[in-house]
Design a protein around this motif. Structure first.
Motif, mmCIF file in Angstrom:
data_model
loop_
_atom_site.group_PDB
_atom_site.id
_atom_site.type_symbol
_atom_site.label_atom_id
_atom_site.label_comp_id
_atom_site.label_asym_id
_atom_site.label_seq_id
_atom_site.Cartn_x
_atom_site.Cartn_y
_atom_site.Cartn_z
ATOM 1 N N LEU A 177 65.824 23.534 55.609
ATOM 2 C CA LEU A 177 66.833 23.523 56.656
ATOM 3 C C LEU A 177 67.393 24.911 56.895
ATOM 4 O O LEU A 177 67.219 25.825 56.097
ATOM 5 C CB LEU A 177 67.960 22.569 56.280
ATOM 6 N N GLU A 178 68.116 25.031 58.011
ATOM 7 C CA GLU A 178 68.705 26.317 58.345
ATOM 8 C C GLU A 178 69.819 26.697 57.363
ATOM 9 O O GLU A 178 70.124 27.862 57.193
ATOM 10 C CB GLU A 178 69.270 26.267 59.770
ATOM 11 N N LEU A 179 70.406 25.695 56.716
ATOM 12 C CA LEU A 179 71.408 25.970 55.693
ATOM 13 C C LEU A 179 70.736 25.964 54.327
ATOM 14 O O LEU A 179 69.833 25.173 54.068
ATOM 15 C CB LEU A 179 72.517 24.911 55.717
ATOM 16 N N THR A 180 71.203 26.780 53.437
ATOM 17 C CA THR A 180 70.649 26.788 52.086
ATOM 18 C C THR A 180 71.111 25.543 51.358
ATOM 19 O O THR A 180 72.063 24.870 51.752
ATOM 20 C CB THR A 180 71.125 28.024 51.314
ATOM 21 N N ASN A 181 70.408 25.220 50.264
ATOM 22 C CA ASN A 181 70.797 24.053 49.479
ATOM 23 C C ASN A 181 72.229 24.171 48.978
ATOM 24 O O ASN A 181 72.962 23.190 48.901
ATOM 25 C CB ASN A 181 69.826 23.870 48.311
ATOM 26 N N GLN A 182 72.675 25.380 48.648
ATOM 27 C CA GLN A 182 74.035 25.549 48.138
ATOM 28 C C GLN A 182 75.056 25.238 49.227
ATOM 29 O O GLN A 182 76.113 24.661 48.962
ATOM 30 C CB GLN A 182 74.236 26.978 47.630
ATOM 31 N N LYS A 183 74.747 25.602 50.468
ATOM 32 C CA LYS A 183 75.673 25.278 51.559
ATOM 33 C C LYS A 183 75.735 23.777 51.808
ATOM 34 O O LYS A 183 76.781 23.238 52.151
ATOM 35 C CB LYS A 183 75.266 26.025 52.826
ATOM 36 N N LEU A 184 74.611 23.102 51.645
ATOM 37 C CA LEU A 184 74.624 21.649 51.765
ATOM 38 C C LEU A 184 75.484 21.034 50.671
ATOM 39 O O LEU A 184 76.254 20.109 50.919
ATOM 40 C CB LEU A 184 73.202 21.097 51.682
ATOM 41 N N LEU A 207 70.213 20.289 41.126
ATOM 42 C CA LEU A 207 69.073 20.822 41.883
ATOM 43 C C LEU A 207 69.488 22.027 42.719
ATOM 44 O O LEU A 207 69.066 22.184 43.861
ATOM 45 C CB LEU A 207 68.487 19.735 42.792
ATOM 46 N N LYS A 208 70.311 22.860 42.151
ATOM 47 C CA LYS A 208 70.805 24.008 42.910
ATOM 48 C C LYS A 208 69.693 24.973 43.294
ATOM 49 O O LYS A 208 69.824 25.754 44.231
ATOM 50 C CB LYS A 208 71.888 24.735 42.111
ATOM 51 N N PHE A 267 79.853 12.279 71.928
ATOM 52 C CA PHE A 267 79.744 12.807 70.561
ATOM 53 C C PHE A 267 78.373 13.397 70.242
ATOM 54 O O PHE A 267 78.197 13.973 69.159
ATOM 55 C CB PHE A 267 80.022 11.693 69.541
ATOM 56 N N VAL A 268 77.411 13.267 71.137
ATOM 57 C CA VAL A 268 76.021 13.563 70.796
ATOM 58 C C VAL A 268 75.840 14.934 70.154
ATOM 59 O O VAL A 268 75.159 15.081 69.137
ATOM 60 C CB VAL A 268 75.123 13.439 72.047
ATOM 61 N N ALA A 269 76.428 15.970 70.696
ATOM 62 C CA ALA A 269 76.204 17.333 70.197
ATOM 63 C C ALA A 269 77.300 17.800 69.231
ATOM 64 O O ALA A 269 77.357 18.983 68.901
ATOM 65 C CB ALA A 269 76.109 18.304 71.370
ATOM 66 N N ALA A 270 78.133 16.880 68.766
ATOM 67 C CA ALA A 270 79.237 17.259 67.872
ATOM 68 C C ALA A 270 78.877 16.973 66.421
ATOM 69 O O ALA A 270 78.245 15.960 66.115
ATOM 70 C CB ALA A 270 80.506 16.503 68.257
ATOM 71 N N THR A 271 79.272 17.855 65.525
ATOM 72 C CA THR A 271 79.166 17.557 64.097
ATOM 73 C C THR A 271 80.420 16.805 63.677
ATOM 74 O O THR A 271 81.515 17.086 64.186
ATOM 75 C CB THR A 271 79.030 18.837 63.253
ATOM 76 N N PRO A 272 80.307 15.834 62.774
ATOM 77 C CA PRO A 272 81.469 15.038 62.378
ATOM 78 C C PRO A 272 82.615 15.906 61.875
ATOM 79 O O PRO A 272 82.398 16.831 61.079
ATOM 80 C CB PRO A 272 80.908 14.155 61.264
ATOM 81 N N ASN A 273 83.829 15.599 62.326
ATOM 82 C CA ASN A 273 84.984 16.380 61.887
ATOM 83 C C ASN A 273 85.955 15.582 61.025
ATOM 84 O O ASN A 273 86.956 16.120 60.549
ATOM 85 C CB ASN A 273 85.738 16.953 63.094
ATOM 86 N N LEU A 274 85.665 14.288 60.793
ATOM 87 C CA LEU A 274 86.525 13.483 59.925
ATOM 88 C C LEU A 274 85.822 13.089 58.632
ATOM 89 O O LEU A 274 86.416 12.450 57.767
ATOM 90 C CB LEU A 274 86.980 12.217 60.652
ATOM 91 N N SER A 275 84.551 13.444 58.515
ATOM 92 C CA SER A 275 83.787 13.074 57.323
ATOM 93 C C SER A 275 82.742 14.142 57.033
ATOM 94 O O SER A 275 82.182 14.738 57.953
ATOM 95 C CB SER A 275 83.093 11.719 57.530
ATOM 96 N N GLN A 276 82.495 14.372 55.746
ATOM 97 C CA GLN A 276 81.461 15.329 55.343
ATOM 98 C C GLN A 276 80.258 14.628 54.718
ATOM 99 O O GLN A 276 79.357 15.279 54.188
ATOM 100 C CB GLN A 276 82.060 16.330 54.351
ATOM 101 N N ASP A 277 80.224 13.306 54.803
ATOM 102 C CA ASP A 277 79.144 12.549 54.178
ATOM 103 C C ASP A 277 77.769 12.901 54.744
ATOM 104 O O ASP A 277 76.752 12.746 54.064
ATOM 105 C CB ASP A 277 79.385 11.048 54.350
ATOM 106 N N TYR A 278 77.721 13.357 55.988
ATOM 107 C CA TYR A 278 76.416 13.629 56.611
ATOM 108 C C TYR A 278 75.643 14.715 55.872
ATOM 109 O O TYR A 278 74.408 14.754 55.930
ATOM 110 C CB TYR A 278 76.591 13.972 58.091
ATOM 111 N N TYR A 279 76.348 15.610 55.179
ATOM 112 C CA TYR A 279 75.644 16.613 54.382
ATOM 113 C C TYR A 279 74.814 15.936 53.282
ATOM 114 O O TYR A 279 73.685 16.335 53.001
ATOM 115 C CB TYR A 279 76.629 17.589 53.750
ATOM 116 N N ARG A 280 75.407 14.900 52.674
ATOM 117 C CA ARG A 280 74.678 14.172 51.629
ATOM 118 C C ARG A 280 73.517 13.385 52.241
ATOM 119 O O ARG A 280 72.433 13.283 51.638
ATOM 120 C CB ARG A 280 75.620 13.229 50.878
#
Length: 461
Positions: free
Chosen positions: A115-122, A108-109, A73-86
């Motif tokens: 990060l490489e993603l904008t705050n809105q994408k997070l 706080l928009k 799983f090391v290089a995989a982004t979670p596919n059953l949960s989106q909590d990691y964004y928080r």
């Protein structure tokens, strides 16, 4: 080496098949594809427990398998949960010197992340529910988020990998202290692999980045030191565990019976405990938790954190058991969802159950204390309005040190809750939830009142 491969052909075949299955789970699975999810999981469940059965005397082989399965799983982004964004959002706030408890992401928009993603994408990634509410993660957990985000640099995947390393190391710590505790209790050391090699643990903790594993590492270490009569260190570690996830707070009342009532019981392994040591233990836990909260402390923090915690009792609903029956009765009698009322009453029932277990159940040994903890936390989840799959990690680990096996069954059946995520949106399948809890609660009651009925089933011996 050739003799090893010759003597362990089937185990190696299972290992390679498991790696392939975990690879499919990590990199080629959509949460809405429930048939594929449950099929892979069933296969992995068979593989893991067959390996334990075949190699239970080969500790290092099983430990190596556990590490290999996690490394998939090391290089995989979670596919059953989106909590990691928080998690990343909260971690980045701390790195920017902003208290994560004082605002919700939607407020706080305009916050500019590094990060490489904008705050809105997070914000979009974590979902509207998380983005619209205050964080509920305690301070030590927040510290891990911040360190992981720092180590990840400007990369989301880098932050994910750093979190995953913490969780894997915690599992290895649980393996170490869990096995030592099992041996101290004269139980088979291989039973710790019912937790460590369980695909539920590998997928939900390592794969989906839930920090229950880190909390359980400190809890296991704390219980081990309690057995060794190292009270102060045990209390500090329990406080750290609480500061990762609040759940271990449920266990504090149960220590009353352990420390006080049975201190003079014949054959007890705790003859020298007394009321002063109990108070000292509680004080050390409290000071540890308080110290972790101090950097964030304010009246606004108390209000926001309390509001966030109350949501789990009075607003959120998922994979519940007794509560869903109560809710159905409420609809029949009142014509509307009574969660606001039930969410206040059910916690009181939990308090009553824990009080009964604390004062009337004999806890004159560590093993009996762990059994009481297992019964208490299970009652809490049976009465909860929200039971996400990863919550079951706690009763599963505790069950390893007891004669109870219902949590092993639960670790398989809880994955049925993912049937709620469909291509057409979120919709729970109440028939599958009924199957889950009828079997789990049924086995739980049989194990308490008629345990001999299950003695012919594997893993009950």
């Amino acid at each position: 080496m050739s003799d090893f491969f010759k003597n362990h052909k089937f185990s190696i075949l299972l290992l390679l098949t498991g790696i392939a299955f975990y690879g499919s789970f990590a990199y080629d699975l959509n949460r809405a594809d429930f048939i594929k999810l449950i099929s892979l999981y069933t296969g992995l469940f068979f593989i893991s427990f067959k390996l334990i059965q075949l190699e239970k005397s080969n500790f290092w082989f099983l430990a190596g398998v556990a590490v290999l399965f996690r490394l998939v799983f090391v290089a995989a982004t979670p596919n059953l949960s989106q909590d990691y964004y928080r998690f990343i959002w909260d971690g980045q706030l701390i790195l920017e010197g902003i208290n994560p408890y004082l605002s919700v992401p939607n407020d706080l928009k305009e916050f500019s992340t590094a990060l490489e993603l904008t705050n809105q994408k997070l914000i979009n990634g974590m979902g509207s529910l998380s983005a619209g509410n205050f964080t509920s993660y305690p301070p030590v957990n927040q510290l891990l988020f911040a360190i992981s985000t720092f180590l990840g640099g400007k990369s989301i995947l880098g932050s994910v990998i750093a979190m995953r390393v913490f969780i894997i190391l915690a599992d290895l710590g649980t393996l170490y202290f869990g096995r030592k505790l099992l041996l101290k209790l004269n139980l088979p050391g291989h039973q710790i692999f019912w937790f460590i090699l369980n695909p539920f643990i590998i997928i939900e903790l390592t794969g989906n980045l839930h920090f229950e594993g880190v909390m359980l590492f400190f809890l296991t270490w704390s219980i081990y030191l309690l057995h060794q009569k190292k009270w102060i260190c045990s209390a500090i570690l329990l406080g750290i565990s609480v500061s990762i996830k609040l759940l271990p707070l449920l266990f504090l009342p149960l220590l009353w019976n352990y420390f006080i009532k049975n201190r003079k019981t014949e054959n007890s392994d705790i003859p020298d405990l007394n009321f002063k040591k109990l108070l000292g233990y509680y004080l050390m836990v409290g000071l540890t938790v308080l110290a972790s909260f101090l950097p964030f402390f304010s009246s606004e923090f108390i209000s926001n954190f309390s509001a966030s915690i109350s949501l789990w009792f009075q607003k959120f609903e998922f994979n519940a058991s007794i509560y869903y029956v109560v809710r159905w009765i409420g609809f029949q009698l009142k014509g509307y969802n009574i969660i606001a009322t039930a969410g206040k009453i059910l916690p009181l029932m939990v308090i009553l159950i824990l009080s009964g277990l604390a004062f009337f159940r004999r806890n004159n040994s560590i093993q009996k204390l762990i059994e009481t903890m297992l019964v208490g936390v299970s009652a809490y989840f049976f009465l909860a309005t929200t039971v996400h799959p990863w919550y079951i990690a706690t009763p599963l680990l505790l069950s390893v040190f007891t004669k109870f096996r219902f949590a092993l069954v639960w670790s398989f059946l809880v994955m049925l809750s993912y049937s709620a995520y469909t291509k057409n949106g979120f919709q729970e399948n109440y028939w599958l939830i009924a199957v889950e809890y009828v079997l789990v609660i049924g086995i739980f009651l049989i194990e308490i009142f008629k345990p001999k009925l299950l003695t012919r089933i594997p893993y009950y011996k």
